[in-house]
Enzyme design. Structure first.
Site, PDB file in Angstrom:
ATOM      1  N   SER A  16       0.853  -1.178   0.000  1.00  0.00           N
ATOM      2  CA  SER A  16       0.000   0.000   0.000  1.00  0.00           C
ATOM      3  C   SER A  16       0.894   1.235   0.000  1.00  0.00           C
ATOM      4  O   SER A  16       1.751   1.392   0.875  1.00  0.00           O
ATOM      5  CB  SER A  16      -0.862  -0.056   1.265  1.00  0.00           C
ATOM      6  OG  SER A  16      -1.643   1.095   1.375  1.00  0.00           O
ATOM      7  N   LYS A  46      -1.017  -0.803  -4.421  1.00  0.00           N
ATOM      8  CA  LYS A  46      -2.267  -0.089  -4.089  1.00  0.00           C
ATOM      9  C   LYS A  46      -1.894   1.361  -3.822  1.00  0.00           C
ATOM     10  O   LYS A  46      -1.005   1.645  -3.029  1.00  0.00           O
ATOM     11  CB  LYS A  46      -2.895  -0.750  -2.846  1.00  0.00           C
ATOM     12  CG  LYS A  46      -3.816   0.117  -2.014  1.00  0.00           C
ATOM     13  CD  LYS A  46      -4.607  -0.737  -1.030  1.00  0.00           C
ATOM     14  CE  LYS A  46      -4.818  -0.045   0.306  1.00  0.00           C
ATOM     15  NZ  LYS A  46      -5.614  -0.852   1.244  1.00  0.00           N
ATOM     16  N   LYS A  51      -3.032   5.001  -2.439  1.00  0.00           N
ATOM     17  CA  LYS A  51      -4.018   5.744  -1.658  1.00  0.00           C
ATOM     18  C   LYS A  51      -4.443   6.953  -2.484  1.00  0.00           C
ATOM     19  O   LYS A  51      -3.573   7.630  -3.059  1.00  0.00           O
ATOM     20  CB  LYS A  51      -3.388   6.219  -0.349  1.00  0.00           C
ATOM     21  CG  LYS A  51      -3.082   5.075   0.612  1.00  0.00           C
ATOM     22  CD  LYS A  51      -4.360   4.552   1.190  1.00  0.00           C
ATOM     23  CE  LYS A  51      -4.116   3.549   2.291  1.00  0.00           C
ATOM     24  NZ  LYS A  51      -5.369   3.037   2.843  1.00  0.00           N
ATOM     25  N   ASP A  91      -7.251   3.021  -3.183  1.00  0.00           N
ATOM     26  CA  ASP A  91      -7.998   2.999  -1.917  1.00  0.00           C
ATOM     27  C   ASP A  91      -8.315   4.435  -1.507  1.00  0.00           C
ATOM     28  O   ASP A  91      -7.404   5.235  -1.282  1.00  0.00           O
ATOM     29  CB  ASP A  91      -7.145   2.318  -0.835  1.00  0.00           C
ATOM     30  CG  ASP A  91      -7.873   2.198   0.491  1.00  0.00           C
ATOM     31  OD1 ASP A  91      -9.069   2.559   0.569  1.00  0.00           O
ATOM     32  OD2 ASP A  91      -7.242   1.725   1.462  1.00  0.00           O
ATOM     33  N   GLU A 127     -11.225   0.796  -3.800  1.00  0.00           N
ATOM     34  CA  GLU A 127     -11.596   0.387  -2.447  1.00  0.00           C
ATOM     35  C   GLU A 127     -12.259   1.532  -1.692  1.00  0.00           C
ATOM     36  O   GLU A 127     -11.741   2.655  -1.683  1.00  0.00           O
ATOM     37  CB  GLU A 127     -10.307  -0.061  -1.733  1.00  0.00           C
ATOM     38  CG  GLU A 127     -10.515  -0.649  -0.362  1.00  0.00           C
ATOM     39  CD  GLU A 127      -9.188  -1.064   0.285  1.00  0.00           C
ATOM     40  OE1 GLU A 127      -8.129  -1.014  -0.379  1.00  0.00           O
ATOM     41  OE2 GLU A 127      -9.215  -1.428   1.474  1.00  0.00           O
ATOM     42  N   ASP A 181     -14.218  -2.041   2.338  1.00  0.00           N
ATOM     43  CA  ASP A 181     -13.337  -2.277   3.487  1.00  0.00           C
ATOM     44  C   ASP A 181     -14.095  -1.798   4.738  1.00  0.00           C
ATOM     45  O   ASP A 181     -14.804  -2.585   5.380  1.00  0.00           O
ATOM     46  CB  ASP A 181     -12.019  -1.516   3.277  1.00  0.00           C
ATOM     47  CG  ASP A 181     -11.110  -1.501   4.488  1.00  0.00           C
ATOM     48  OD1 ASP A 181     -11.387  -2.215   5.454  1.00  0.00           O
ATOM     49  OD2 ASP A 181     -10.101  -0.747   4.502  1.00  0.00           O
ATOM     50  N   LYS A 197     -10.341  -7.613   7.063  1.00  0.00           N
ATOM     51  CA  LYS A 197      -9.404  -7.297   8.144  1.00  0.00           C
ATOM     52  C   LYS A 197     -10.023  -7.856   9.408  1.00  0.00           C
ATOM     53  O   LYS A 197     -11.148  -7.458   9.767  1.00  0.00           O
ATOM     54  CB  LYS A 197      -9.257  -5.783   8.312  1.00  0.00           C
ATOM     55  CG  LYS A 197      -8.504  -5.084   7.206  1.00  0.00           C
ATOM     56  CD  LYS A 197      -8.519  -3.583   7.459  1.00  0.00           C
ATOM     57  CE  LYS A 197      -7.770  -2.838   6.382  1.00  0.00           C
ATOM     58  NZ  LYS A 197      -8.153  -1.408   6.344  1.00  0.00           N
ATOM     59  N   GLY A 244      -4.500  -4.807   5.636  1.00  0.00           N
ATOM     60  CA  GLY A 244      -3.475  -4.668   6.669  1.00  0.00           C
ATOM     61  C   GLY A 244      -3.725  -3.388   7.434  1.00  0.00           C
ATOM     62  O   GLY A 244      -4.327  -2.444   6.911  1.00  0.00           O
TER      63      GLY A 244
HETATM   64  O1  NPG Z   1       0.168  -2.842   4.796  1.00  0.00           O
HETATM   65  O2  NPG Z   1      -0.510  -2.968   6.839  1.00  0.00           O
HETATM   66  C1  NPG Z   1      -0.488  -2.414   5.750  1.00  0.00           C
HETATM   67  C2  NPG Z   1      -1.273  -1.142   5.573  1.00  0.00           C
HETATM   68  C3  NPG Z   1      -2.242  -1.183   4.469  1.00  0.00           C
HETATM   69  O3  NPG Z   1      -3.157   0.799   3.548  1.00  0.00           O
HETATM   70  C4  NPG Z   1      -3.157   0.009   4.469  1.00  0.00           C
HETATM   71  N1  NPG Z   1      -3.921   0.153   5.542  1.00  0.00           N
HETATM   72  O4  NPG Z   1      -6.937   1.892   4.970  1.00  0.00           O
HETATM   73  O5  NPG Z   1      -6.378  -0.149   4.646  1.00  0.00           O
HETATM   74  C5  NPG Z   1      -6.131   0.972   5.087  1.00  0.00           C
HETATM   75  C6  NPG Z   1      -4.796   1.262   5.741  1.00  0.00           C
HETATM   76  C7  NPG Z   1      -4.861   1.544   7.211  1.00  0.00           C
HETATM   77  C8  NPG Z   1      -3.716   1.817   7.892  1.00  0.00           C
HETATM   78  C9  NPG Z   1      -6.013   1.529   7.918  1.00  0.00           C
HETATM   79  C10 NPG Z   1      -3.724   2.094   9.261  1.00  0.00           C
HETATM   80  C11 NPG Z   1      -6.041   1.792   9.280  1.00  0.00           C
HETATM   81  C12 NPG Z   1      -4.884   2.078   9.945  1.00  0.00           C
END
Ligand code: NPG
Length: 367
Positions: free
Chosen positions: A134, A160, A162, A188, A213, A238, A262, A290
């Protein structure tokens, strides 16, 4: 199994680089580890809350309080198995990340005592899983291209990006132009748009993305139904998917055609498996999200991602994506994959000296 105590350990994990999303910037994880202490041994859980209630309404200070006041007492009161945790806590509304962390610790303790791995318990079918990465919002497109180039070089199988209003079409176009159409690419939005942006978002259709997403707010299932009729890019949910029941509703209403799972968001790995099974039955592909987990949460996520319907690469990146020093032995990328731990329970443990170094506070709850 009778719990003797639950230890809540608050740790500060510095990140290698700040991670920016449409809802904020993370520079240091403020994490709660849960240790389930039983006569037969112990188990570890990780709470995925952040410092502030920006991804969801939960946050770490509140998780600590909720576990102390409401979650721990009924679990300590009488013997419990991991699959009974959800039912025992059913009178507590919400607080899924807190519940998930405690369930994870109890499940780990249980599986360690019987010698079974998380993956085996959950129904995993792979020895290693494909990993995506990400990429946060960068200051400019040049930097974004450098970051993506580095991750592709490291072997990640999917990127991915953001996005947020003002940082969407152009960065996606730049990445496609530079790296070509074979790159598995998705975006995302973390709920940063409204239905009024439907036409704008359909501007992403020409880039052949795997999915977009969570474009709209988490409660807006009806909006996603409408949006899915307008844009060609598959919609993945999500934040909206907080239980198997909601997943069933979103699928039936065609709000999404892909789901990000998740465990923390849905109240634990057992509910996560239910969502996986439901999606499989409906032909809806899933992938493992994640939340910047340390090696403990990562171990459980990699186990989850080894289930058969996890057919898209997950946000299961290597430890060094986020942490210079992980709390467990680091997860290392090999040909774009992470190995699924095979040892009892999580198959990994916190390294005592690292744990000591990052611990800020410890609270032990007994009956
Ligand atoms: O690789 O662990 C990872 C992070 C992936 O982008 C990611 N997480 O919106 O999915 C999400 C985001 C996130 C991070 C969400 C921190 C919440 C807290």
């Amino acid at each position: 199994m009778q719990l003797e105590a639950l230890e809540l350990r608050r740790v500060a994990l510095p990140m290698v680089t700040p991670f920016r999303t449409s809802f904020g910037v993370e520079q240091e994880r403020d994490v709660l580890f849960v240790r389930a202490i039983t006569a037969d041994g112990e188990g570890w859980g990780e709470c995925v809350t952040s410092k502030s209630p920006s991804y969801s309404s939960e946050y770490t200070d509140a998780a600590l309080l909720t576990i102390r006041r409401f979650i721990a007492p009924p679990l300590l009161a009488a013997p419990i198995t991991a699959i009974e945790v959800g039912e025992r806590l059913s009178s507590i509304r919400g607080h899924r990340m807190s519940k998930a962390a405690v369930e994870m610790a109890i499940l780990d303790a249980e599986l360690r005592s019987t010698g079974q791995s998380f993956a085996r318990f959950l129904g995993g079918v792979r020895d290693s899983v494909d990993c995506g990465v990400s990429v946060g919002i960068e200051d400019d497109i040049g930097r974004l291209i450098d970051v993506v180039d580095r991750f592709i070089g490291e072997g990640y199988k999917r990127i991915k990006l953001k996005i947020e209003p003002g940082w969407d079409i152009e960065p996606v176009r730049a990445v496609r132009d530079k790296f070509g159409h074979d790159l598995l690419l998705q975006v995302d939005a973390n709920a940063a748009y409204t239905l009024a942006d439907a036409r704008h978002l359909s501007g992403l259709d020409e880039f052949g993305l795997l999915l977009i997403e969570q474009p709209l707010p988490e409660e807006d299932i009806a909006g996603h139904v409408e949006l899915a009729r307008t844009v060609k890019t598959p919609i993945c949910l999500d934040e909206s998917i907080t239980s198997a029941g909601i997943a069933a509703d979103a699928i039936a209403r065609r709000a999404c055609s892909i789901i990000n799972i998740k465990a923390g968001r849905v109240g634990g790995y057992i509910e996560a498996r239910r969502i996986h099974d439901l999606c499989k039955a409906h032909g809806v592909p899933v992938w493992c999200g994640g939340m910047l987990e340390s090696g403990l949460g990562r171990a459980a996520n990699v186990a989850l991602a080894s289930l058969p319907n996890f057919t898209l690469p997950g946000d299961t990146s290597a430890s060094d994506r986020y942490y210079a020093k992980d709390v467990t032995e680091p997860f290392v990328l090999e040909d774009g994959q992470l190995k699924v731990p095979t040892g009892p329970g999580l198959g990994v443990e916190p390294l005592p000296e690292v744990l000591e170094e990052i611990t800020r506070d410890v609270v032990t709850i007994r009956l």
